[in-house]
Write an enzyme that holds these catalytic residues in place. Structure first.
Site, PDB file in Angstrom:
ATOM      1  N   ARG A 187       5.260  11.224  -2.452  1.00 25.30           N
ATOM      2  CA  ARG A 187       5.020  10.840  -1.066  1.00 25.30           C
ATOM      3  C   ARG A 187       6.308  10.980  -0.251  1.00 25.30           C
ATOM      4  NH1 ARG A 187       4.791   4.611   0.993  1.00 25.30           N
ATOM      5  NH2 ARG A 187       4.283   5.090   3.142  1.00 25.30           N
ATOM      6  N   ALA A 231       3.344  -0.866   4.666  1.00 21.29           N
ATOM      7  CA  ALA A 231       2.865  -0.850   6.058  1.00 21.29           C
ATOM      8  C   ALA A 231       2.428  -2.231   6.548  1.00 21.29           C
ATOM      9  CB  ALA A 231       1.714   0.143   6.190  1.00 21.29           C
ATOM     10  N   GLU A 265      12.735  -9.546   1.300  1.00 20.77           N
ATOM     11  CA  GLU A 265      11.967  -8.389   1.779  1.00 20.77           C
ATOM     12  C   GLU A 265      12.791  -7.127   1.519  1.00 20.77           C
ATOM     13  OE1 GLU A 265      11.321  -8.692   5.998  1.00 20.77           O
ATOM     14  OE2 GLU A 265      10.628  -6.618   6.185  1.00 20.77           O
ATOM     15  N   TYR A 290      11.472   8.727   0.943  1.00 20.57           N
ATOM     16  CA  TYR A 290      11.364   7.700  -0.104  1.00 20.57           C
ATOM     17  C   TYR A 290      11.990   8.087  -1.438  1.00 20.57           C
ATOM     18  CZ  TYR A 290       8.137   5.635   3.242  1.00 20.57           C
ATOM     19  OH  TYR A 290       7.594   5.088   4.372  1.00 20.57           O
ATOM     20  N   ASP A 319       1.977 -15.843   6.885  1.00 25.68           N
ATOM     21  CA  ASP A 319       1.513 -17.232   6.719  1.00 25.68           C
ATOM     22  C   ASP A 319       1.558 -17.676   5.259  1.00 25.68           C
ATOM     23  OD1 ASP A 319       1.096 -17.544   9.410  1.00 25.68           O
ATOM     24  OD2 ASP A 319      -1.090 -17.320   9.325  1.00 25.68           O
ATOM     25  N   HIS A 332      12.836  -2.773   1.665  1.00 31.18           N
ATOM     26  CA  HIS A 332      12.269  -1.475   2.046  1.00 31.18           C
ATOM     27  C   HIS A 332      13.167  -0.372   1.523  1.00 31.18           C
ATOM     28  CE1 HIS A 332       9.475  -3.464   4.707  1.00 31.18           C
ATOM     29  NE2 HIS A 332      10.476  -4.198   5.122  1.00 31.18           N
ATOM     30  N   LEU A 333      12.553   0.671   1.014  1.00 33.94           N
ATOM     31  CA  LEU A 333      13.327   1.823   0.538  1.00 33.94           C
ATOM     32  C   LEU A 333      14.049   2.491   1.699  1.00 33.94           C
ATOM     33  CD1 LEU A 333      10.439   3.140  -1.694  1.00 33.94           C
ATOM     34  CD2 LEU A 333      12.616   2.287  -2.580  1.00 33.94           C
ATOM     35  N   SER A 334      13.323   2.685   2.797  1.00 36.55           N
ATOM     36  CA  SER A 334      13.896   3.368   3.960  1.00 36.55           C
ATOM     37  C   SER A 334      14.461   2.347   4.942  1.00 36.55           C
ATOM     38  CB  SER A 334      12.807   4.202   4.646  1.00 36.55           C
ATOM     39  OG  SER A 334      11.797   3.354   5.170  1.00 36.55           O
ATOM     40  N   HIS A 363       4.430  -4.456   9.085  1.00 37.26           N
ATOM     41  CA  HIS A 363       4.388  -4.296  10.538  1.00 37.26           C
ATOM     42  C   HIS A 363       3.110  -4.843  11.165  1.00 37.26           C
ATOM     43  CE1 HIS A 363       7.589  -1.724   9.201  1.00 37.26           C
ATOM     44  NE2 HIS A 363       6.739  -0.915   8.587  1.00 37.26           N
ATOM     45  N   PRO A 377       0.787  -1.230   0.000  1.00 43.62           N
ATOM     46  CA  PRO A 377       0.000   0.000   0.000  1.00 43.62           C
ATOM     47  C   PRO A 377       0.825   1.290   0.000  1.00 43.62           C
ATOM     48  CG  PRO A 377      -0.094  -1.078   2.139  1.00 43.62           C
ATOM     49  CD  PRO A 377       0.541  -2.053   1.191  1.00 43.62           C
ATOM     50  N   ASN A 378       0.304   2.240  -0.739  1.00 46.43           N
ATOM     51  CA  ASN A 378       0.857   3.605  -0.830  1.00 46.43           C
ATOM     52  C   ASN A 378       2.138   3.706  -1.659  1.00 46.43           C
ATOM     53  OD1 ASN A 378      -1.171   4.906   0.852  1.00 46.43           O
ATOM     54  ND2 ASN A 378      -0.259   3.737   2.519  1.00 46.43           N
ATOM     55  N   ARG A 402       7.630   0.781  13.267  1.00 48.99           N
ATOM     56  CA  ARG A 402       8.171   0.241  12.004  1.00 48.99           C
ATOM     57  C   ARG A 402       9.309  -0.741  12.240  1.00 48.99           C
ATOM     58  NH1 ARG A 402       5.820   3.474   8.036  1.00 48.99           N
ATOM     59  NH2 ARG A 402       5.439   5.558   8.842  1.00 48.99           N
ATOM     60  N   ASN A 421       8.054  -5.667  -1.221  1.00 48.78           N
ATOM     61  CA  ASN A 421       8.045  -4.536  -0.295  1.00 48.78           C
ATOM     62  C   ASN A 421       6.606  -4.465   0.224  1.00 48.78           C
ATOM     63  OD1 ASN A 421       7.975  -2.184   1.105  1.00 48.78           O
ATOM     64  ND2 ASN A 421       9.034  -0.946  -0.436  1.00 48.78           N
ATOM     65  N   ARG A 455      13.618   4.402  12.110  1.00 50.14           N
ATOM     66  CA  ARG A 455      12.396   5.222  12.082  1.00 50.14           C
ATOM     67  C   ARG A 455      11.556   4.972  13.335  1.00 50.14           C
ATOM     68  NH1 ARG A 455       9.639   4.823   6.413  1.00 50.14           N
ATOM     69  NH2 ARG A 455       8.582   6.629   7.292  1.00 50.14           N
TER      70      ARG A 455
HETATM   71  C1  DQA Z   1       8.423   0.991   3.496  1.00 53.81           C
HETATM   72  C2  DQA Z   1       8.536   1.218   4.999  1.00 53.81           C
HETATM   73  C3  DQA Z   1       7.198   1.014   5.684  1.00 53.81           C
HETATM   74  O1  DQA Z   1       7.321   1.236   7.078  1.00 53.81           O
HETATM   75  C4  DQA Z   1       6.181   1.993   5.144  1.00 53.81           C
HETATM   76  O2  DQA Z   1       4.912   1.749   5.714  1.00 53.81           O
HETATM   77  C5  DQA Z   1       6.103   2.005   3.669  1.00 53.81           C
HETATM   78  C6  DQA Z   1       7.330   1.859   2.893  1.00 53.81           C
HETATM   79  C7  DQA Z   1       9.739   1.324   2.755  1.00 53.81           C
HETATM   80  O3  DQA Z   1       9.860   0.936   1.591  1.00 53.81           O
HETATM   81  O4  DQA Z   1      10.614   1.984   3.314  1.00 53.81           O
HETATM   82  O5  DQA Z   1       5.053   2.228   3.081  1.00 53.81           O
HETATM   83  O6  DQA Z   1       8.132  -0.374   3.266  1.00 53.81           O
END
Ligand code: DQA
Length: 145
Positions: free
Chosen positions: A19, A78, A99, A24, A88, A101-103, A81, A11-12, A112, A75, A108
């Site tokens: 954003r 959210a 897995e 990011y 599962d 993550h950009l950040s 978490h 999501p997002n 997270r 990725n 953080r």
């Molecule tokens: C994220 C980190 C997550 O905590 C956050 O909710 C995201 C992006 C990242 O790519 O850094 O939406 O997965």
């Protein structure tokens, strides 16, 4: 070498580019997709790149990857978490999964710093921006099943 790779985004992440640029970066998800296609081509891999805002869709895509893909890069955004359902599904299909993550989620907010995905992942890459996706493809190219 793991050839057919499913790349999933949660999501997002469709909002990348507009954003929280300080966290990011300025690249859009399409820019990241293009970079992945290029890297996969260099590695002799094929990819399918998807994004959804819906948790159940990620669960279904992970299930459907069985027999269709050699490995998954995800990725989960959210859902990282919160999602026991995604945890599962990954456990059920037993496909190698990285897995991304950009950040750097460990630098953080405290909420997270817990990932439900890491314990079922082959590896985790975070904090390196879009390069993380590239590194994940390269890791899978070198990975023996
Ligand atoms: C994220 C980190 C997550 O905590 C956050 O909710 C995201 C992006 C990242 O790519 O850094 O939406 O997965």
């Amino acid at each position: 070498m793991l050839k057919k790779i499913l790349i999933l985004n949660g999501p997002n992440l469709n909002m990348l580019g507009r954003r929280e640029n300080d966290i990011y970066g300025i690249d859009t998800l399409d820019d990241i997709k293009l970079m992945c296609e290029q890297e996969a081509k260099n590695n002799g891999q094929t990819i399918v790149f998807r994004q959804t805002n819906i948790e159940g869709e990620l669960v279904s895509w992970i299930q459907e990857a069985l027999g269709e893909f050699d490995a998954i890069i995800i990725n989960p955004a959210a859902y990282t978490h919160s999602s026991i359902a995604i945890h599962d599904a990954i456990k059920a299909v037993e496909l190698p999964l990285i897995e991304v993550h950009l950040s750097n989620i460990y630098k953080r907010e405290e909420f997270r710093q817990k990932s439900y995905i890491s314990t079922v992942a082959l590896g985790v890459i975070c904090g390196l921006g879009k390069t993380g996706y590239k590194l994940a493809l390269n890791a899978l190219a070198e990975h023996d099943k």
